[in-house]
Structure formats: structure tokens, C-alpha cells
Design a protein around this motif. Structure first.
Motif, PDB file in Angstrom:
ATOM      1  N   PRO A   1       8.199   7.499  -1.325  1.00  0.00           N
ATOM      2  CA  PRO A   1       7.199   7.294  -2.387  1.00  0.00           C
ATOM      3  C   PRO A   1       5.819   6.998  -1.810  1.00  0.00           C
ATOM      4  CG  PRO A   1       8.642   5.393  -2.183  1.00  0.00           C
ATOM      5  CD  PRO A   1       9.234   6.460  -1.325  1.00  0.00           C
ATOM      6  N   LYS A   2       4.811   7.446  -2.519  1.00  0.00           N
ATOM      7  CA  LYS A   2       3.429   7.188  -2.122  1.00  0.00           C
ATOM      8  C   LYS A   2       3.048   5.819  -2.687  1.00  0.00           C
ATOM      9  CE  LYS A   2       2.413  11.090  -4.172  1.00  0.00           C
ATOM     10  NZ  LYS A   2       3.668  11.832  -4.246  1.00  0.00           N
ATOM     11  N   LYS A   3       2.670   4.902  -1.832  1.00  0.00           N
ATOM     12  CA  LYS A   3       2.400   3.531  -2.264  1.00  0.00           C
ATOM     13  C   LYS A   3       0.917   3.326  -2.547  1.00  0.00           C
ATOM     14  CE  LYS A   3       3.119  -1.316  -1.025  1.00  0.00           C
ATOM     15  NZ  LYS A   3       3.688  -2.262  -0.025  1.00  0.00           N
ATOM     16  N   VAL A   4       0.622   2.687  -3.679  1.00  0.00           N
ATOM     17  CA  VAL A   4      -0.750   2.345  -4.068  1.00  0.00           C
ATOM     18  C   VAL A   4      -0.758   0.895  -4.545  1.00  0.00           C
ATOM     19  CG1 VAL A   4      -2.662   2.832  -5.632  1.00  0.00           C
ATOM     20  CG2 VAL A   4      -1.286   4.720  -4.739  1.00  0.00           C
ATOM     21  N   VAL A   5      -1.719   0.116  -4.069  1.00  0.00           N
ATOM     22  CA  VAL A   5      -1.838  -1.286  -4.478  1.00  0.00           C
ATOM     23  C   VAL A   5      -3.025  -1.421  -5.432  1.00  0.00           C
ATOM     24  CG1 VAL A   5      -2.114  -3.676  -3.718  1.00  0.00           C
ATOM     25  CG2 VAL A   5      -0.941  -2.014  -2.236  1.00  0.00           C
ATOM     26  N   VAL A   6      -2.751  -1.968  -6.623  1.00  0.00           N
ATOM     27  CA  VAL A   6      -3.809  -2.181  -7.613  1.00  0.00           C
ATOM     28  C   VAL A   6      -4.023  -3.678  -7.805  1.00  0.00           C
ATOM     29  CG1 VAL A   6      -2.157  -1.962  -9.524  1.00  0.00           C
ATOM     30  CG2 VAL A   6      -4.595  -1.740  -9.978  1.00  0.00           C
ATOM     31  N   GLY A   7      -5.281  -4.090  -7.770  1.00  0.00           N
ATOM     32  CA  GLY A   7      -5.617  -5.488  -7.977  1.00  0.00           C
ATOM     33  C   GLY A   7      -6.003  -5.752  -9.421  1.00  0.00           C
TER      34      GLY A   7
ATOM     35  N   ASN B   1     -12.432  10.624  -4.850  1.00  0.00           N
ATOM     36  CA  ASN B   1     -11.906  11.957  -5.188  1.00  0.00           C
ATOM     37  C   ASN B   1     -10.466  12.172  -4.743  1.00  0.00           C
ATOM     38  OD1 ASN B   1     -14.317  12.968  -6.431  1.00  0.00           O
ATOM     39  ND2 ASN B   1     -15.215  13.193  -4.390  1.00  0.00           N
ATOM     40  N   GLU B   2      -9.800  11.121  -4.318  1.00  0.00           N
ATOM     41  CA  GLU B   2      -8.407  11.266  -3.895  1.00  0.00           C
ATOM     42  C   GLU B   2      -7.532  11.620  -5.100  1.00  0.00           C
ATOM     43  OE1 GLU B   2      -6.861   8.096  -1.508  1.00  0.00           O
ATOM     44  OE2 GLU B   2      -8.674   8.004  -0.246  1.00  0.00           O
ATOM     45  N   GLU B   3      -6.664  12.599  -4.907  1.00  0.00           N
ATOM     46  CA  GLU B   3      -5.840  13.112  -6.004  1.00  0.00           C
ATOM     47  C   GLU B   3      -4.915  12.053  -6.592  1.00  0.00           C
ATOM     48  OE1 GLU B   3      -5.962  15.996  -7.612  1.00  0.00           O
ATOM     49  OE2 GLU B   3      -7.710  16.499  -6.387  1.00  0.00           O
ATOM     50  N   ILE B   4      -4.439  11.148  -5.761  1.00  0.00           N
ATOM     51  CA  ILE B   4      -3.504  10.137  -6.260  1.00  0.00           C
ATOM     52  C   ILE B   4      -4.178   9.232  -7.286  1.00  0.00           C
ATOM     53  CG2 ILE B   4      -3.942   8.371  -4.476  1.00  0.00           C
ATOM     54  CD1 ILE B   4      -0.801   8.041  -4.441  1.00  0.00           C
ATOM     55  N   PHE B   5      -5.470   8.968  -7.115  1.00  0.00           N
ATOM     56  CA  PHE B   5      -6.196   8.156  -8.088  1.00  0.00           C
ATOM     57  C   PHE B   5      -6.421   8.928  -9.380  1.00  0.00           C
ATOM     58  CE2 PHE B   5      -8.262   5.954  -4.208  1.00  0.00           C
ATOM     59  CZ  PHE B   5      -7.186   5.097  -4.094  1.00  0.00           C
ATOM     60  N   LYS B   6      -6.659  10.216  -9.258  1.00  0.00           N
ATOM     61  CA  LYS B   6      -6.821  11.055 -10.455  1.00  0.00           C
ATOM     62  C   LYS B   6      -5.522  11.075 -11.270  1.00  0.00           C
ATOM     63  CE  LYS B   6     -10.306  14.066  -8.332  1.00  0.00           C
ATOM     64  NZ  LYS B   6     -10.636  15.450  -7.887  1.00  0.00           N
ATOM     65  N   THR B   7      -4.399  11.075 -10.574  1.00  0.00           N
ATOM     66  CA  THR B   7      -3.098  11.042 -11.255  1.00  0.00           C
ATOM     67  C   THR B   7      -2.917   9.715 -12.000  1.00  0.00           C
ATOM     68  OG1 THR B   7      -2.104  12.503  -9.603  1.00  0.00           O
ATOM     69  CG2 THR B   7      -0.598  11.168 -10.940  1.00  0.00           C
TER      70      THR B   7
END
Length: 282
Positions: free
Chosen positions: A35-41, A244-250
Motif C-alpha cells: 500500500p502507498k502510505k500517506v500521513v495527514v495532519g 501535482n502528485e497524483e496520490i494527492f489528486k486521488t
């Protein structure tokens, strides 16, 4: 003859097994990948919309969303700046602009989320008309929220400012203070804790809801949402250069939906209003 039949049957089984394996591999390839990991604050412990997105993104996009909670309005931005958090969602556009200017950070807004009207609250008064001479009033001390609170007190008739359209007014802009109120400036997260010590406190909606207050029914005066409220729209923000990273657009695509809007409406009792259909960031 029997030997030939056995060979044909065996070959058929091998072919079917191979086809089945290929099908399974194709269908499960997405979940088989790491899985692609993203941390949101986020600010506070109430973040139902992100809890919902956490499940949706893992199930449908194989994105593992880690939610990191903060208690203030500073460290969510410094965490994005130093890379320990990938994106955050807690602040207004005007607060972020001022923060970057004052702190030298490079945090960039990439999408609108909600507007959360600021309110005036009290444990001691049933109406603002009961304010007495010299009463203490708590407001946030950061530049943008401080100004926003002063403008709200002007709208409520508690004070009068020389230029209410100025989004960065200070106490120096007060031209009339008929009740001689004593304005106490505190970190935004402390304003609701001051309710026992002051006559009234101007509290950001997120902190009010976190404290168990219902802005729509308990605020003595609530900020009006108008066409000029855009500076107070909340945003999702990332480190400059990553916008412009695609994961953020998703993630934005999944956030800006009717399902998310419904969760926000229900979890905040209507105190936060989705705004992504009203405006887009350029």
C-alpha cells in the motif's frame, strides 16, 4: 485408449488451473502491491470524514492513510514543512498565507474543504447584551484568527472597528469600546478552556465542537457566511513542489464527494459547511 483419455483430461486440468491463476493474479494485483502510505495532519480528535476516507482509500485505491492528530495550529504546518506529514487539513486560506509569511515555510493549499463559522460563547451570560463594564473577553492570538474574532465582535455590536473590511485588523483598530471590555489574547486552542474565567470567548468552530459545544444552538453570536467569506475557507495543504502528485489528486477526488459532505454535516451538526463546489483554488 484409456491412456490417451487420461492425458487429455490431465492437460485440460492444467490449462484450467493456469487460467484460474492468471485471473486471480490480475484481479488481486492491486491488493498484492504494497500500500502507498500517506500521513495527514488534522487538528483535534474528531475527524469522521478522514476516518471514512481512510477506509475508502485502502479498499479502492490501496492507499494507507495515517491520521496524525495535533492540538495546535502551528505544528501541523511545521510537520508538512519538515516532511513528517504529507498533507494537512485544519486551517483557513488566510491563516496559511500569513503563517508562511511569518514563519518562512512553504506550505501550499491544493483544495478547499469547509468553512467553519467562528462563534461567541459564554457560560455566564445568556445574551451579549448582558456584558458588563470591564468584562473579560478571550480571543485567539494568531494574526488571522485574532482579526477574524475582532471583526466578529464588531458584527455582534460589542466593539466598533475603523475598517471592518480589513481582514488583518488588530486591537489598535478599535475605535469604540462602550463596555470597556478587557480583551485577552490566547492560543486558539485555549479559548474554549477560558470559558470559566471570562465573560465571553470567541472560539473557532473546530475547537468548539471538540469541546462538545453545538455552534448552531449554543453560540451567543455566530459568524455569518457570505460571498466575502472565502478567506476563511479551510484547505488541504502540502509542501510546495508536491502539489501535482497524483496520490494527492486521488485523495482530493475522494474527499470532495457528496458522501463526505454528508458525514461532515452529520458529525459537526451543521457547524462546518462544505465549500468545494463554491470555489476552486487556482
Amino acid at each position: 485408449m484409456k491412456l490417451k483419455n487420461i492425458f487429455v483430461a490431465g492437460l485440460a486440468l492444467i490449462t484450467l488451473a493456469a487460467c484460474g491463476a492468471a485471473t486471480t493474479t490480475k484481479e488481486d494485483s492491486k491488493t498484492a502491491e504494497a500500500p502507498k502510505k500517506v500521513v495527514v495532519g488534522v487538528n483535534g480528535t474528531k475527524h469522521e470524514q478522514w476516518d471514512y476516507l481512510q477506509k475508502e482509500l485502502k479498499e479502492k485505491e490501496n492507499i494507507e492513510l495515517e491520521i496524525k492528530e495535533f492540538e495546535d495550529y502551528v505544528t501541523p504546518n511545521t510537520a508538512v514543512e519538515d516532511g513528517s506529514v504529507d498533507l494537512n487539513a485544519f486551517q483557513t486560506i488566510i491563516y496559511l498565507e500569513k503563517f508562511n509569511k511569518e514563519k518562512g515555510t512553504h506550505v501550499k493549499p491544493i483544495a478547499y474543504t469547509v468553512i467553519a463559522p467562528m462563534g461567541v460563547y459564554s457560560k455566564k451570560l445568556s445574551a451579549l447584551s448582558e456584558l458588563k463594564d470591564g468584562d473579560k473577553v478571550a480571543i485567539p492570538n494568531d494574526t488571522s484568527n485574532n482579526s477574524r474574532a475582532l471583526r466578529l465582535l464588531h458584527a455582534a455590536g460589542v466593539i466598533k472597528l475603523d475598517d471592518v473590511k480589513n481582514t488583518l485588523v488588530t486591537k489598535d483598530n478599535i475605535v469604540e469600546n462602550p463596555k470597556n471590555i478587557d480583551i485577552i489574547e490566547l492560543p486558539a486552542g485555549q479559548t474554549y478552556r477560558a470559558l470559566d474565567e471570562v465573560a465571553i470567548s470567541v472560539i473557532n468552530s473546530g475547537y468548539a465542537v471538540e469541546a462538545g459545544l453545538d455552534p448552531k444552538t449554543e453560540a451567543k453570536f455566530l459568524e455569518e457566511v457570505t460571498d466575502s467569506s472565502q478567506p476563511y475557507y479551510n484547505v488541504i495543504a502540502v509542501k510546495e513542489g508536491r502539489e501535482n502528485e497524483e496520490i494527492f489528486k486521488t485523495i482530493i477526488k475522494y474527499y470532495q464527494t457528496k458522501e463526505t459532505a454528508k458525514i461532515i454535516e452529520e458529525s459537526t451538526k451543521g457547524a462546518s459547511i462544505p465549500v468545494w463546489e463554491k470555489a476552486t483554488l487556482k
